[in-house]
Design an enzyme around this catalytic site. Structure first.
Site: not given
Ligand code: BES
Ligand code: MN
Ligand code: ZN
Length: 492
Positions: A343, A269
């Site tokens: 997931r 990230k």
């Molecule tokens: N934990 C995150 C989702 C999230 C991001 C929750 C910011 C709250 C605030 C999750 O694991 C994630 O990173 N999801 C990705 C999925 C994508 C790579 C398909 C996302 O939402 O960017």
């Molecule tokens: Mn994630």
């Protein structure tokens, strides 16, 4: 904070602060019938200033003319605009005032029954006050020493003391969820969550099983072990069982994502706000808080709480984009982004929950997708379900607890979006389209036939930029979902 009820003539109550609700434009304190004429004038004067405006609190000194040291007027707005949350919200304001004044105790006069049903009124007062006085100051050298006690003044206390006890347990569940969710990632790893779960289980006579990394590998939990590989803090699968009914009755299974820190892994990230990814364990913390309260309330239902917990880190051992893994139910998943880790661990936990317990329903919580925040913002959670009756019940509970939800659709077109060329599915959809739904589509493959509700709490699990400020949700984790599911389980 201790809460008690008193059948009392409120105008004669000896207290540091006598608090009453005021309707907008009214010249009366609700539920306070007679007041000593010596201070009636100063109250009238202050009522002009307060005017019953929603959330406005005004202090009236009593100069020893009555037994109460001061009176607090708390505006609740227009009668027609009163919602389920009004008393909870305003009680929170009152409690914060009491704490700010460093009082030892304060008293709140319940509004009359024609305005709000008394059991509901005392429940909301208790929840609002208790939840508003929680503060995450564990890591400050100096902590808040004590919180003021509350007396709720009612005209008829039948039935009501049980309601207060219930609300205290429920608020304590929320506070527990917040206090674990707020813990920093160096202080809360999957094994910390396992220890907390065991402690709660022991105290409240629940069964608790924790699967270690080795056991997870042996039993085929391919999602949890893949995501957990990159971290020195080993993954755990925590299972809590509350037996409130005959043992052969099918349980409700609750599942919560507990990623104690989500860096994204190899699909790292960006740095901005990455600290907030300590809240990626909120789904699991919600389940933990619910299980604590369910067992303390001794609810006559069987409930199982399942918490898959990992830390998602980049490293030499991490799983990678391109990997193909086998989930607990035997289906294969192509990894295209290691940041879509939630997931994968949920798929294992859901399949395990269904196979092991043949539940009546599965409800699961996760801070799953950033797309959920784009779609609904930070005050409403997304729900997706395969069962309208279950959805209806969740929506009804949501109305009562003011933890808002909005349903998103899931049809076969979305299922196609998570099909892979090389495996049974892939762990992301197509581009950014419908990111919240494609996560639910992926997970639909994990449950065979049980009614389920998917609750994406990415926007609501902690206070973020656009979160509506509420006295009972100070900065940090909100414990979203605890009151919602406790309401659902109490009405089953
Ligand atoms: N934990 C995150 C989702 C999230 C991001 C929750 C910011 C709250 C605030 C999750 O694991 C994630 O990173 N999801 C990705 C999925 C994508 C790579 C398909 C996302 O939402 O960017
Ligand atoms: Mn994630
Ligand atoms: Zn995550």
């Amino acid at each position: 904070m201790k809460v008690k009820i008193e059948n009392s003539n409120s105008s004669k109550k000896k207290t540091e602060m006598l608090c009453g609700f005021v309707l907008e434009g009214s010249d009366k304190i609700l539920g306070l019938n007679k007041i000593n004429s010596k201070i009636a004038d100063s109250i009238k004067q202050s009522l002009k200033d307060n005017n019953g405006e929603m959330g406005k609190v005004t202090i009236v000194p009593t100069n020893k003319k009555i037994l109460a040291k001061r009176i607090l007027l708390a505006g609740i707005g227009k009668k027609e605009k009163i919602t389920n949350d009004t008393i909870r919200f305003v009680s929170g304001k009152i409690a914060q005032k009491a704490s700010e004044l460093k009082l030892k105790e304060f008293s709140i006069i319940t509004p009359p029954s024609y305005l709000i049903e008394p059991v509901s009124a005392v429940s909301q007062i208790t929840e609002g006050c208790k939840m508003s006085l929680y503060k995450f100051d564990k890591f400050k050298s100096k902590q808040e020493t004590s919180t003021p006690d509350l007396s709720i003044l009612v005209s008829n206390s039948n039935k009501i003391s049980k309601a207060i006890k219930n609300s205290e347990i429920i608020s304590d569940g929320v506070i527990y969820t917040k206090s674990v969710a707020n813990l920093p990632p160096n202080e809360c790893t999957p094994s910390t969550l396992a220890t907390f779960s065991k402690n709660i289980a022991k105290k409240n006579k629940m069964k608790c099983t924790v699967f270690s990394k080795n056991e997870l590998e042996k039993k085929g939990f391919g999602g949890i072990t893949a995501v957990g590989k990159g971290s020195k803090n080993e993954p755990k699968l925590i299972v809590l069982e509350h037996h409130g009914r005959r043992s052969n009755e099918k349980p409700i299974v609750l599942v919560g994502k507990a990623v104690t820190f989500d860096t994204g892994g190899i699909s790292l990230k960006p740095g901005e706000k990455m600290d907030e990814m300590k809240f990626d364990k909120c789904g699991g913390c919600t389940v933990l808080g619910i299980m604590k309260a369910v067992s303390e309330l001794k609810l006559p239902v069987n409930v199982v709480g399942i918490i898959p917990s990992v830390e998602n880190m980049p490293g030499g051992e991490s799983y990678r984009p391109g990997d193909i893994i086998k989930l607990y139910n035997g289906k294969t998943a192509e990894i295209l982004n290691t940041d879509a880790e939630g997931r994968l661990i949920l798929a294992d936990a859901l399949a395990y929950g269904e196979k092991q317990y043949s539940p009546k329903a599965i409800i699961y919580f996760a801070t799953l997708t950033g797309a959920c925040i784009v779609a609904l913002g930070t005050n409403v959670a997304a729900i997706v379900s395969n069962n309208d009756r279950l959805t209806h019940k969740i929506k009804e509970s949501s109305k009562r607890t003011t933890e808002e939800v909005w349903e998103l659709p899931l049809n076969d077109d979305y299922m196609d979006m998570v099909k892979s060329d090389v495996a049974d599915m892939k762990n992301i959809g197509i581009g950014r389209a419908a990111g919240t739904i494609t996560a639910a589509a992926f997970l639909r493959n994990a449950i065979e036939e049980t009614p389920w509700t998917h609750i994406d709490i990415a926007g609501v699990a902690w206070t973020q930029g656009a979160t509506k400020s509420k006295p009972y949700n100070p900065k940090g984790a909100t414990g979203f979902g605890v009151r919602l599911i406790l309401d659902y389980l109490q009405k089953i």
